[in-house]
Design a protein around this motif. Structure first.
Motif, mmCIF file in Angstrom:
data_model
loop_
_atom_site.group_PDB
_atom_site.id
_atom_site.type_symbol
_atom_site.label_atom_id
_atom_site.label_comp_id
_atom_site.label_asym_id
_atom_site.label_seq_id
_atom_site.Cartn_x
_atom_site.Cartn_y
_atom_site.Cartn_z
ATOM 1 N N ARG A 1 0.834 -1.207 0.000
ATOM 2 C CA ARG A 1 0.000 0.000 0.000
ATOM 3 C C ARG A 1 0.868 1.257 0.000
ATOM 4 O O ARG A 1 0.620 2.190 -0.755
ATOM 5 C CB ARG A 1 -0.918 0.020 1.227
ATOM 6 N N GLN A 2 1.877 1.277 0.842
ATOM 7 C CA GLN A 2 2.746 2.447 0.945
ATOM 8 C C GLN A 2 3.558 2.640 -0.324
ATOM 9 O O GLN A 2 3.741 3.774 -0.792
ATOM 10 C CB GLN A 2 3.670 2.328 2.165
ATOM 11 N N PHE A 3 4.041 1.560 -0.910
ATOM 12 C CA PHE A 3 4.787 1.648 -2.164
ATOM 13 C C PHE A 3 3.927 2.283 -3.262
ATOM 14 O O PHE A 3 4.378 3.178 -3.986
ATOM 15 C CB PHE A 3 5.257 0.256 -2.610
ATOM 16 N N ILE A 4 2.688 1.840 -3.383
ATOM 17 C CA ILE A 4 1.801 2.364 -4.420
ATOM 18 C C ILE A 4 1.483 3.838 -4.156
ATOM 19 O O ILE A 4 1.505 4.656 -5.072
ATOM 20 C CB ILE A 4 0.521 1.508 -4.520
ATOM 21 N N LEU A 5 1.234 4.172 -2.907
ATOM 22 C CA LEU A 5 0.950 5.569 -2.567
ATOM 23 C C LEU A 5 2.161 6.458 -2.849
ATOM 24 O O LEU A 5 2.045 7.510 -3.483
ATOM 25 C CB LEU A 5 0.529 5.680 -1.100
ATOM 26 N N ASP A 6 3.344 6.030 -2.415
ATOM 27 C CA ASP A 6 4.560 6.820 -2.614
ATOM 28 C C ASP A 6 4.949 6.921 -4.087
ATOM 29 O O ASP A 6 5.373 7.971 -4.555
ATOM 30 C CB ASP A 6 5.738 6.216 -1.842
ATOM 31 N N THR A 7 4.821 5.824 -4.815
ATOM 32 C CA THR A 7 5.290 5.758 -6.194
ATOM 33 C C THR A 7 4.305 6.365 -7.186
ATOM 34 O O THR A 7 4.714 7.055 -8.126
ATOM 35 C CB THR A 7 5.578 4.291 -6.585
#
Length: 141
Positions: A33-39
Motif C-alpha cells: 500500500r505504501q509503495f503504491i501511494l509513494d510511487t
C-alpha cells in the motif's frame, strides 16, 4: 474457493478484520500500500468483486487498473494484468522463484497475462513492486 477471504457483499472488512486475517503478513499488505501511494500517488478503494473474488483493495486511475490486493488468511493475493510487451519486459527481471515461475507459466490471453500472485514473503512483495514498475511508469514529481 474465492481469491479473497472476505466474500460478504454487505460487509466490507474493517482494518482490524484485515489485520486479523492477514496475521503476520499484514506488514506486507502495508508495504505494498505504501509503495503504491509513494510511487504513484494513488489511493486504493475497497471494491467487491463478487463471491468468486470477494473484497479487494483496488488501485486504478482514469479507468485503468494498476493492481488489486485481495486479503487471504495469513497472506494476500496481488492481481496484476500485463500486456504482451510488459510480459516481455517482466521476463527480463530478476524475480524470485515463486513469482518468476508464475509469470512464465500463466497463459497469455488476448487481453493480457492475468497474474494472481500469492504474497507470502518479502521477496514476493518486492517482485510485485517490480512488476508494477513495468506495468506503469511512475509519474514525474
Amino acid at each position: 474457493m474465492s481469491v479473497g477471504c472476505f466474500v460478504e457483499k454487505d460487509h466490507p472488512p474493517a482494518e482490524a478484520e484485515l489485520r486479523a486475517a492477514l496475521g503476520g503478513q499484514f506488514a506486507l499488505w502495508e508495504q505494498l500500500r505504501q509503495f503504491i501511494l509513494d510511487t504513484y500517488q494513488m489511493p486504493g478503494e475497497m471494491s467487491f468483486g463478487g463471491k468468486k473474488y470477494g473484497w479487494n483493495l483496488w488501485y486504478r486511475k482514469s479507468g485503468k487498473s494498476l493492481v488489486s490486493l485481495y486479503p487471504q488468511q495469513e497472506h494476500l493475493v496481488a492481481q496484476v494484468v500485463l500486456g504482451n510487451a510488459q510480459v516481455e519486459q517482466a521476463l527480463q527481471l530478476e524475480l524470485g522463484e515463486n513469482v518468476g515461475r508464475l509469470l512464465r507459466e500463466t497463459p497469455q490471453l488476448h487481453d493480457g497475462r492475468w497474474l494472481f500472485i500469492p504474497v507470502r514473503t518479502a521477496q514476493d512483495a518486492a517482485d510485485v513492486q517490480q512488476l508494477l514498475l513495468v506495468k506503469k511508469r511512475p509519474p514525474r514529481r
